[in-house]
Design a protein around this motif. Structure first.
Motif, short mmCIF file in Angstrom:
data_model
loop_
_atom_site.label_atom_id
_atom_site.label_comp_id
_atom_site.label_asym_id
_atom_site.label_seq_id
_atom_site.Cartn_x
_atom_site.Cartn_y
_atom_site.Cartn_z
N PHE A 9 0.83 -1.21 0.00
CA PHE A 9 0.00 0.00 0.00
C PHE A 9 0.86 1.25 0.00
CE2 PHE A 9 -2.67 3.30 1.80
CZ PHE A 9 -3.83 3.15 1.04
N GLU A 10 1.93 1.24 0.78
CA GLU A 10 2.84 2.39 0.81
C GLU A 10 3.45 2.64 -0.57
OE1 GLU A 10 5.53 1.59 4.03
OE2 GLU A 10 4.01 2.06 5.55
N GLU A 11 3.71 1.57 -1.31
CA GLU A 11 4.20 1.73 -2.69
C GLU A 11 3.16 2.43 -3.55
OE1 GLU A 11 5.89 -1.73 -4.56
OE2 GLU A 11 6.85 -2.34 -2.69
N LEU A 12 1.88 2.08 -3.37
CA LEU A 12 0.82 2.73 -4.14
C LEU A 12 0.75 4.22 -3.80
CD1 LEU A 12 -2.14 0.18 -4.06
CD2 LEU A 12 -0.40 0.51 -5.83
N VAL A 13 0.93 4.55 -2.53
CA VAL A 13 0.94 5.96 -2.13
C VAL A 13 2.12 6.67 -2.80
CG1 VAL A 13 1.19 7.56 -0.20
CG2 VAL A 13 -0.32 5.57 0.02
N GLY A 14 3.27 6.02 -2.83
CA GLY A 14 4.43 6.59 -3.53
C GLY A 14 4.16 6.80 -5.00
N GLU A 15 3.47 5.86 -5.63
CA GLU A 15 3.11 6.02 -7.04
C GLU A 15 2.14 7.19 -7.21
OE1 GLU A 15 1.60 2.24 -8.41
OE2 GLU A 15 3.48 1.23 -7.89
N GLY A 16 1.23 7.36 -6.24
CA GLY A 16 0.33 8.50 -6.29
C GLY A 16 1.09 9.82 -6.19
N LEU A 17 2.08 9.85 -5.31
CA LEU A 17 2.91 11.05 -5.19
C LEU A 17 3.69 11.32 -6.47
CD1 LEU A 17 4.22 10.54 -1.55
CD2 LEU A 17 2.73 12.40 -2.34
N ASP A 18 4.11 10.25 -7.14
CA ASP A 18 4.84 10.41 -8.40
C ASP A 18 3.97 11.04 -9.50
OD1 ASP A 18 7.12 9.32 -7.32
OD2 ASP A 18 6.80 7.31 -8.17
N ARG A 19 2.65 10.94 -9.36
CA ARG A 19 1.74 11.52 -10.36
C ARG A 19 1.54 13.02 -10.18
NH1 ARG A 19 -3.21 7.30 -10.98
NH2 ARG A 19 -3.91 8.87 -12.47
N VAL A 20 2.00 13.54 -9.06
CA VAL A 20 1.90 14.99 -8.83
C VAL A 20 2.98 15.66 -9.67
CG1 VAL A 20 2.11 16.83 -7.11
CG2 VAL A 20 1.04 14.63 -6.48
N PRO A 21 2.60 16.63 -10.49
CA PRO A 21 3.61 17.32 -11.32
C PRO A 21 4.73 17.90 -10.46
CG PRO A 21 1.39 17.96 -11.98
CD PRO A 21 1.25 17.16 -10.72
N ASP A 22 5.96 17.82 -10.97
CA ASP A 22 7.12 18.31 -10.23
C ASP A 22 6.97 19.76 -9.79
OD1 ASP A 22 8.40 15.87 -10.44
OD2 ASP A 22 9.57 16.45 -12.20
N GLU A 23 6.34 20.58 -10.65
CA GLU A 23 6.17 21.99 -10.33
C GLU A 23 5.34 22.16 -9.05
OE1 GLU A 23 4.88 20.82 -13.45
OE2 GLU A 23 6.88 20.97 -14.28
N LEU A 24 4.34 21.31 -8.85
CA LEU A 24 3.52 21.38 -7.64
C LEU A 24 4.22 20.70 -6.47
CD1 LEU A 24 -0.10 20.70 -8.95
CD2 LEU A 24 0.94 22.87 -8.27
N PHE A 25 4.83 19.56 -6.75
CA PHE A 25 5.51 18.82 -5.68
C PHE A 25 6.59 19.69 -5.03
CE2 PHE A 25 8.15 15.57 -3.73
CZ PHE A 25 7.18 14.73 -3.18
N ASP A 26 7.28 20.47 -5.85
CA ASP A 26 8.34 21.34 -5.33
C ASP A 26 7.79 22.46 -4.44
OD1 ASP A 26 10.19 19.79 -6.67
OD2 ASP A 26 10.41 21.18 -8.34
N LEU A 27 6.49 22.75 -4.56
CA LEU A 27 5.88 23.81 -3.76
C LEU A 27 5.35 23.32 -2.41
CD1 LEU A 27 3.92 25.69 -6.56
CD2 LEU A 27 6.07 26.38 -5.47
#
Length: 114
Positions: A9-27
């Motif tokens: 499940f934690e891997e799925l959450v990581g995959e979900g985080l990977d779907r967030v665009p870098d521009e937003l993730f960096d904010l």
């Protein structure tokens, strides 16, 4: 569906985080993403944002990180298939991150991220 193991499940959450665009993730600012089995007060909710959205921060120093919690058992109960679980975890992750940016549930539902 049957609950999947915590590590998977934690891997799925990581995959979900990977779907967030870098521009937003960096904010993202002072926020932690956690996985728990269920919310003790509302066992049916899929995720929860706890903190001060970026749009409401003024003096913001020395505070604990905002928390995004993704609930494993609630999401597994909500889904019928593994494929649906993968998608719902990603939607929940994006939904809760959006709250960090000050986006409310109404707007998220309108945009299909409810």
């Amino acid at each position: 569906m049957e609950p999947i193991p915590e590590a998977a499940f934690e891997e799925l959450v990581g995959e979900g985080l990977d779907r967030v665009p870098d521009e937003l993730f960096d904010l993202l600012d002072n926020v932690v993403v956690l996985v728990e089995d269920a919310n003790p007060d509302e066992p049916d909710i899929l995720g929860l944002y706890e903190g001060i959205p970026l749009t409401e921060r003024e003096f913001y120093a020395g505070v604990l990180p905002d928390r995004i919690t993704i609930y494993r058992l609630a999401l597994c109960d909500f889904c019928d298939t593994h494929e649906q679980l993968v998608e719902e975890v990603a939607i929940t992750v994006v939904h809760e991150i959006a709250h960090h940016f000050g986006i409310d549930d109404h707007a998220l539902h309108e945009w299909g991220w409810g």
